[in-house]
Scaffold this active site. Structure first.
Site, PDB file in Angstrom:
ATOM      1  N   SER A  23       0.772   3.661   1.853  1.00  0.00           N
ATOM      2  CA  SER A  23       1.107   4.024   3.234  1.00  0.00           C
ATOM      3  C   SER A  23       2.414   3.384   3.679  1.00  0.00           C
ATOM      4  O   SER A  23       3.134   3.927   4.517  1.00  0.00           O
ATOM      5  CB  SER A  23      -0.021   3.611   4.181  1.00  0.00           C
ATOM      6  OG  SER A  23      -1.201   4.328   3.904  1.00  0.00           O
ATOM      7  N   HIS A  66       5.154   5.697   2.533  1.00  0.00           N
ATOM      8  CA  HIS A  66       5.230   7.049   3.102  1.00  0.00           C
ATOM      9  C   HIS A  66       6.407   7.208   4.046  1.00  0.00           C
ATOM     10  O   HIS A  66       7.130   8.215   3.998  1.00  0.00           O
ATOM     11  CB  HIS A  66       3.931   7.376   3.842  1.00  0.00           C
ATOM     12  CG  HIS A  66       2.801   7.700   2.922  1.00  0.00           C
ATOM     13  ND1 HIS A  66       1.505   7.853   3.363  1.00  0.00           N
ATOM     14  CD2 HIS A  66       2.753   7.878   1.578  1.00  0.00           C
ATOM     15  CE1 HIS A  66       0.725   8.130   2.324  1.00  0.00           C
ATOM     16  NE2 HIS A  66       1.456   8.142   1.244  1.00  0.00           N
ATOM     17  N   CYS A 110      -6.706  -3.490   4.423  1.00  0.00           N
ATOM     18  CA  CYS A 110      -6.624  -2.051   4.128  1.00  0.00           C
ATOM     19  C   CYS A 110      -7.417  -1.691   2.885  1.00  0.00           C
ATOM     20  O   CYS A 110      -8.488  -1.118   2.968  1.00  0.00           O
ATOM     21  CB  CYS A 110      -5.174  -1.588   4.000  1.00  0.00           C
ATOM     22  SG  CYS A 110      -5.023   0.198   3.687  1.00  0.00           S
ATOM     23  N   HIS A 166       1.092  -3.664   6.362  1.00  0.00           N
ATOM     24  CA  HIS A 166      -0.110  -3.609   7.203  1.00  0.00           C
ATOM     25  C   HIS A 166      -1.338  -4.222   6.534  1.00  0.00           C
ATOM     26  O   HIS A 166      -2.439  -4.131   7.076  1.00  0.00           O
ATOM     27  CB  HIS A 166      -0.413  -2.161   7.590  1.00  0.00           C
ATOM     28  CG  HIS A 166      -0.802  -1.296   6.430  1.00  0.00           C
ATOM     29  ND1 HIS A 166       0.116  -0.830   5.514  1.00  0.00           N
ATOM     30  CD2 HIS A 166      -2.007  -0.823   6.009  1.00  0.00           C
ATOM     31  CE1 HIS A 166      -0.496  -0.097   4.602  1.00  0.00           C
ATOM     32  NE2 HIS A 166      -1.791  -0.091   4.865  1.00  0.00           N
ATOM     33  N   CYS A 223       0.862  -1.173   0.000  1.00  0.00           N
ATOM     34  CA  CYS A 223       0.000   0.000   0.000  1.00  0.00           C
ATOM     35  C   CYS A 223       0.906   1.233   0.000  1.00  0.00           C
ATOM     36  O   CYS A 223       2.038   1.184   0.484  1.00  0.00           O
ATOM     37  CB  CYS A 223      -0.883  -0.018   1.250  1.00  0.00           C
ATOM     38  SG  CYS A 223      -1.889   1.459   1.508  1.00  0.00           S
TER      39      CYS A 223
END
Length: 380
Positions: A49, A52, A180, A69, A47
């Site tokens: 994220s 990031h 997610c 995650h 993902c």
């Protein structure tokens, strides 16, 4: 299992510093302590994220860390006090905890939990276990956890409030997306925006979350589903899951919001921003109708300075909101979503563009950065 109570040595992908590829290393994973569970990860997806924290502009980064995650696995062992999970259970780790006791968990109005310390971003939270220590060691150094899950490891340890049991016959290579992408996009429609039958919707960005929003809008009975992306090759998949109109801003001679306003007699009922960045958020908000239009923010862009919104815009009846994990209380809702997938209520297969062995995780990141993948599932 013979490993209960013992340190497990396994492979994991470690981010040692920003702007560097992840490094496949042998790590030591300690046994779970009270109210913790050690899981063998079977499938994990990527993902944005996850990217990031290794972005050079991300503020508050911490290293070394095991990212990840969005995953599914099998319980290897449990610590003292764990009553809702047992060894051998199929499970999905949850980056949004659900303690079931705090004012947030007790409220039907949110899926937040008081165990999230800062309420700024889940990405920078839950980097250690409850006792402020790590369960990971590599080369004699403790390694940070990530979002309470750290699924880029063959084995990981999570709190029992960051974990949910699913049915024994669940397809882990697909339901990992419930950790997610799918839950976030689909839930944004069903729980956060509450899209109504016959309504018009605009979705900005066709990654895994954006396509999940399309699936949600179709399930909610939207009459027109307009999708926006700068990569036209994504439109065929979007149409296959329910999109009615496809727009590439780079192929238009006027701003995308103006085109949408003209197409919809003044704006859509619902807009979903699934990319991040002030420019796209602005376009999404400008695309909703006065009177009742709702713009839901899902995407996050590293280094973004935020969106300026005037009082007049909101006074004219437009609403701006945001959502995390699609508004789902994970322990309550994710098992039901897994059953819905099994019963073919929605198609997770449409979101998986690549399946790779875990050792090719950096190749998977490259595919994501280049916009060539929707979701890549990594298998151990």
């Amino acid at each position: 299992m013979g490993t209960k109570g013992k340190v497990i040595k396994c492979k994991a992908a470690i981010a040692w510093e920003a702007s560097k590829p992840l490094s496949i290393e042998e790590v030591e994973v300690a046994p779970p302590k009270a109210h913790e569970v050690r899981i063998q990860i079977i499938a994990t997806a990527l993902c944005h994220s996850d990217a990031h924290i290794i972005h050079p502009q991300y503020k508050g980064a911490f290293f070394p860390v095991i990212l990840g995650h969005e995953a599914a696995g099998i319980v290897e062992s449990v610590g003292p006090g764990v009553t809702n999970i047992k060894p051998g259970d199929k499970v999905i780790p949850l980056y949004m905890p659900q303690c079931g006791k705090c004012k947030f968990c007790l409220s039907p109005r949110t899926n937040f939990c008081g165990k999230l310390k800062h309420f700024k971003s889940p990405v920078g939270d839950q980097k250690l276990m409850e006792d402020k220590t790590s369960r990971f060691t590599c080369k004699g150094k403790p390694i940070y956890h990530f979002m309470g899950t750290s699924t880029f490891s063959q084995y990981t340890v999570v709190s029992d409030i960051n974990l949910v049991k699913i049915d024994d016959d669940a397809n882990l290579e697909r339901v990992c997306l419930l950790g997610c992408a799918f839950s976030t996009g689909y839930g944004a429609v069903i729980n956060s925006a509450k899209v109504t039958p016959g309504s018009t919707c605009a979705i900005f960005g066709l990654g895994g979350i954006g396509l999940s929003v399309v699936i949600g809008c179709k399930a909610a009975g939207a009459s027109r589903i307009i999708v926006i992306d700068i990569k036209s090759e994504k439109f065929a998949k979007a149409k296959a899951v329910g999109a009615t109109d496809c727009l590439n801003p780079r192929e238009l001679d006027k701003p995308i919001q103006e085109v949408i306003l003209e197409m919809t007699d003044g704006g859509v009922d619902f807009a979903f921003e699934c990319v991040g960045g002030a420019e796209i958020m602005r376009a999404a908000l400008d695309s909703v109708t006065a009177g009742w239009g709702l713009c839901t923010i899902i995407g996050v862009d590293v280094g973004d300075n935020g969106l300026n919104v005037s009082a007049a815009e909101l006074l004219m009846g437009r609403t701006l909101n945001g959502t995390s994990f699609g508004g789902w209380k994970g322990i309550d809702s994710v098992p039901k979503l897994a059953v819905d997938y099994k019963n073919k209520k929605f198609d997770l297969d449409a979101l998986v563009s690549h399946t790779l062995p875990f050792d090719k995780i950096n190749e998977a990141f490259d595919l994501m950065y280049q916009g060539k993948s929707i979701r890549t599932v990594l298998l151990f």
